[in-house]
Design an enzyme around this catalytic site. Structure first.
Site, short mmCIF file in Angstrom:
data_model
loop_
_atom_site.label_atom_id
_atom_site.label_comp_id
_atom_site.label_asym_id
_atom_site.label_seq_id
_atom_site.Cartn_x
_atom_site.Cartn_y
_atom_site.Cartn_z
N LYS A 49 16.79 -37.45 -5.78
CA LYS A 49 18.05 -36.76 -6.09
C LYS A 49 18.30 -35.69 -5.03
CE LYS A 49 17.71 -37.82 -11.01
NZ LYS A 49 17.54 -37.32 -12.39
N GLU A 88 8.83 -46.55 -15.20
CA GLU A 88 9.30 -45.50 -16.10
C GLU A 88 9.15 -45.96 -17.54
OE1 GLU A 88 13.26 -43.98 -15.12
OE2 GLU A 88 13.76 -43.91 -17.25
N LYS A 94 12.77 -48.49 -13.03
CA LYS A 94 13.38 -47.52 -13.93
C LYS A 94 14.04 -48.23 -15.12
CE LYS A 94 14.31 -43.69 -12.17
NZ LYS A 94 14.93 -42.50 -11.56
N ARG A 104 26.60 -20.52 12.29
CA ARG A 104 26.82 -21.01 10.93
C ARG A 104 26.01 -22.28 10.65
NH1 ARG A 104 26.28 -19.65 6.92
NH2 ARG A 104 27.08 -17.69 7.68
N ASP A 147 9.08 -40.44 -19.10
CA ASP A 147 10.43 -39.90 -19.00
C ASP A 147 10.84 -39.11 -20.23
OD1 ASP A 147 12.94 -39.59 -17.69
OD2 ASP A 147 13.78 -41.06 -19.08
#
Lengths: 289, 289, 289, 289, 289, 289
Positions: free
Chosen positions: C142, C204, C174, C107, C225
């Site tokens: 992410k 950004e 950002k 597994r 963005d």
């Protein structure tokens, strides 16, 4: 130099753990992006670990482990052993194996080897300065955090002895303990009452008066802190073999012989582990392959 | 000195982890047998962390964390901040709390503080040597295993800049990579192809011929390795702003100003982290309590 | 697909650590009680790792390590390599060894292999959607906590490129940084002043006005963005090669080609690592033994 | 939805450990170089965690822990609790505190929150598809390595139940066990003999013949693997309450209701944990501060 | 009993680490499924830790830490302190707080407390058996793996002394060392040469001839192994204060007083740590809440 | 004795981890200073692991791993296997290899082996006391912190069965849960509702009234706590096969047969793991080498 080789090996798991952590520190998450980008995965290489300056070698077990951690088939041939002298330009070891492994491990291997050889080299210099006297050079707990066992090994490679390894293996009552405990007598009495039967009690004294008090309370060893040479001589006479004598503080290459000639048993030198410059050691890949 | 204080703090978990490991190294299994034997558990004490020699302070966050790890109520009052000069005999901080905690943590706190302040002090000396030039002093990966983030912080406290933190955050193609990759052009081409778009590519060159080849292959930074001052000057002229220039190798307090005056952007100094002697710092308990 | 195999290997210690932790998660304290109860300890078995659906394979090194962790003599024969396509029903690898080891590790091996192959498969789909354009597909931070290096490897196996690995290897300013820093110019100035010389600065921007301000402050890369395609085109024209352009936000399989045709250098797709469905892969034991 | 809130809390040390490792993965050695460079250390900020798409929330305890790990004084106000629905654009929580801490922890917090909420959302969709039937949606061991307890919590938040947590807490005899053990009867006999008295024995069967054999050997639960709906119905009739019935394999949002209507007790869905797309959630700093 | 309370506290981080690992062992991955299923998360409870049999208490710091690990607001009121006697049925401490935390931590707390109190109780029995003699009861390295510091604390709570904590803090040359080193003299000479100056050298001897040889080579302590009482008396006379004498082997509650009356300094008893039955201690929740 | 050998092996990584930690506990930082001082690094030795008292052996896998951790070439030849009886003076295994490795690992190996064999021996005694009855001897969670899997293996070696391994793999509702949950019925209802389908629910009852209530709420197993033999008989009659019956509390070698003859299924004995005296086992080096 009669450094016993057997004292210069560490249990492999301790070495592998330290090497693994140092490699992880250097890899971070993303790994060796230079080597991955420029070297094909199956390329092999060979080279020599070379001293750029003269000194005493220490740390070969660790250096070898660093290369082996990345390629267990790396060949690592020692030419100058731990505890031996090396001249500038002389080869300490030869190494061969997977090129990526050699390049990625190089800095960790050399950082350990240079740091430990630097300590061994400085220790040897101190040891030679006092040759012919009865004193021994000994280290302290003033070590680099995380590297104590490696630094204490390097001191042995240089011909020095090790003082206690930590807070756990001896009782050494220092000035601040005396203040907090309420005096030399009180501190020694409490210490002797609680100390295990296999542990000796040493106490730091700064004056001949303190020394007398310590001896009166059966100190087994006395650390004579920052005493001038003349005072040290008096102290040694006062002790008269009733306790081990350790001179500490203000020890330098200029002063160490004078201190040794006072007749003390031990001279502890913090600089061995906290201020030894690195021994400059590099890795030269073989050309023309 | 315009050292930004904000660069001189580390995330607390990293500091606590390093401090915890250093304390564990010192305690071993049996703990601080001297302190347990001589000091009652509820005794309190206070004292000052004092510089025995002049220098630049670094590592107060770590020293404070060492005391706090053993007694979260320890009071730690900073008198001289990281990055500031301290004179011999001057108090750096005052500390007060449980006497056992202070005594058991003392050596770990001072080992970090002395080591980091030693690096900051040496860095400051280099920085001042080249004041008025356009060059910056920068560190290397020649750090003590396990302590890189602490040593790089100390370099910043001394006024230096940090080179890459590890193998992971920049591409620096060194001599052995060039050998294994089959030349400067091959290495630079491969590196540029694989490098992430946010990573710059730097390459080590030892001659003006290598430099020309590197520039022809669009190196973004060049490490000018062990070049005499005259050659460095020619190299800077050749680069003419097309790449960042970093002088490295053979840098000492004697040579650094001459190197800086060649017009290089950066001078990297391994000695900052691998050979800085400790700054002698002690903890003096208050008497007469 | 020109995925270099050399980019698809991880340092064995990192793989072994991740595999060991996943096995421990599955064992708990009591171990594999089903297998211990039903299979004799010396039984052997063999079988094939089979794709139930078509896709691109990634993670074979990890799967192999899972089996090897429990039986170092397991034979693991790769039939389809990382980065290669597999059809539904096709065998990816053959495995043979101690039956208990195979069953207990199954597994964990499949969880890694299915997850990583799912990412590689989705990445490949994106890459093919934009073939013929100059844009490259790139991942983000992410990722699934704890699995970043594995997921970034899977992106490479799928033909994508990796953006930065973490907070440590690039400066990416950002929206929230801009708010907290007090504007684009202020943020870029501070960043450039503090950034290491080997680190690029990316920022950004959400509008053409912000883009102009960023370029005026010498941004080396700009993250555009959530811009509509028409705006992206204007942005690329405005940049005119002065910075690397990265489109981000609102990227889907439907929109990606249009975005690529705007001329941007990079298209970052969070879904590659946060929303790729698993590639269904099973282990079929050989019958009739 | 009657999800008991008490099932949606994890022991804090487990959460802190996972969060600490995820932060370390993101920091690497060098830390958040963007935030350190652009934000002053004492700056504060506030903002909202906002859903960009509709779904079911899970993971708020983990998200809060991520911010708290970097600033223990962060305020974290939950507006939508775990297990509750959120609409696109709706605020899930408000957060305020040290700006650097918020920025550095943001991605880790959102990666956990988005991943777990994605699982909760998909689970809820399955649960609603079968409302009115007696079947329950249940997860599998096909989880992301290292995240099992978080993913199983998210399934509960979505209204599903948890199957076993690992190899250690139940006996589930699968196809490969049957092959290696020499048949269903042999496997069940061995399992029952060795199983602890508090552990039930479940076995996977693919045909009605296998089912009969399993029931004849007193299986306490049967996993009906990949059976068509018609066969499932027959299987449920055959079992007639003598064992718990679990349908598994080939379950999708299209097929799940038909499966539920066969009368099975449980429907296990691997996709809940291995293929749920992230729920898109962002952190919007408040402007105009 | 003059057990100093200060010797019965351990550094909190060591206690928290041991407690955390024991809790993790008991939770596994899935946690306390009984308590989560049956108790609401906010329920509170209170109760008493009660001795079911008479004995000497040890381990309250650890028990408290176990409850605190799960609910930092648990109130824990000590009624009988470490080192004090408790009668059957007597309350040792009262505890109150979150009901889930109390229930989940109960077994870990009691396992430590019962084990350590069992050791303290047996030690106290030995100590009382020899009251009035000059001998002291001392422990050995025959401890339960992982629990040495806790077991050695329990010995102190019982009124015994601690022998060395490990291989690291004393030299104790045993029979197998003598065989491998080539005899008593050789072993003692080598040991003395290498031992640090703060470490004493002890050697095991089984006959009076071996004892003479050991004394002739300046053993600082002698372990008199398995000697009959008559021989022990002769041995003590032979030593005549030149070394510390430790009787070991064949020590039981029946024989210990006779051994003590031979005049030996120390009697080491492996059974203190390897064979002490648990002291039966339970947690009784208050009814009628 | 039909102890299946396959149940007496643990996954090697778990064994190596436990052994490594026990060795580290014994080494501390400074290592085995006695052995390093007295034995040359290349010396070899051989010897026998010998039982000093009769008993049942358990833990050979762990003992072997301890020696192997320090010298992977150690030869370890098992003469008496786990689960087999050994007489006083009989050799259990022969060991040969590097002398330092043998000496340094000796105590850790023997501490595990003696502790586990002590448990196996006591378990065997209980098992034999009840031979001919239908009852089985079973252990509890009253284990030594950190050693549960080793102690549970030893119980199996002695012929006993294992109860749950932790809080995670079964629901056992005890007296304090009942108090906190508000009664037997409430607790059982909640437990059944939340329990996974593969987990059985057991409940502790102290009276026949409680038993009736538990059966009325479909308890699958009942722990009959501290009941006199006569009551136990009534309880077994009352249960009449509807649930598994477990007698617990007040079980001793004197009482166990009477309890078994009441017809209960299981008798749980905490003493197996919390109060078994060590089996005295030593390592005798071969002389005359």
């Amino acid at each position: 130099m009669s450094v016993a080789e057997s004292d210069l090996r560490l249990p492999p798991p301790l070495v592998e753990k330290a090497v693994g952590e140092a490699l992880a520190e250097d890899w971070g998450e993303a790994g060796d992006i230079t080597t991955v980008a420029t070297i094909t995965p199956d390329a092999t290489a060979s080279g020599a670990i070379v001293a750029r300056k003269p000194g005493v070698v220490a740390g070969l077990q660790v250096a070898e482990a660093a290369f082996r951690a990345l390629d267990e088939n790396v060949s690592f041939k020692v030419l100058i052993r731990d505890g031996e002298r090396v001249e500038a330009g002389q080869k300490i070891a030869r190494v061969a194996g997977n090129a990526r492994a050699l390049l990625t491990a190089e800095r960790v291997a050399l950082n350990f080897l240079g740091h430990m050889s630097g300590i061994a080299t400085l220790t040897r210099t101190y040891v030679e300065k006092i040759s012919g006297t009865r004193a021994k050079i000994i280290d302290t707990r003033k070590t680099t955090p995380g590297l104590r066992i490696f630094e204490k090994l390097a001191v042995r490679a240089g011909g020095g002895l090790n003082h206690r390894f930590g807070l756990f293996d001896a009782i050494l009552i220092k000035d601040n303990h005396i203040i907090a405990a309420g005096g030399i007598g009180a501190a020694l009495n409490k210490a002797r009452e609680r100390a295990g039967h296999v542990v000796k009690v040493e106490i730091e004294v700064a004056t001949l008066e303190q020394l007398s008090e310590a001896l009166a309370h059966n100190a087994e060893a006395v650390l004579l802190d920052n005493m001038p040479v003349a005072t040290l001589k008096e102290a040694v006479a006062e002790v008269a073999g009733r306790a081990i004598t350790e001179a500490s503080g203000g020890v330098s290459l200029e002063t160490v012989r004078g201190i040794a000639e006072t007749g003390v048993d031990l001279i502890s030198v913090g600089a061995l582990t906290h201020s030894a410059p690195v021994l400059d050691i590099g890795l030269d890949f073989d050309q023309g392959r």
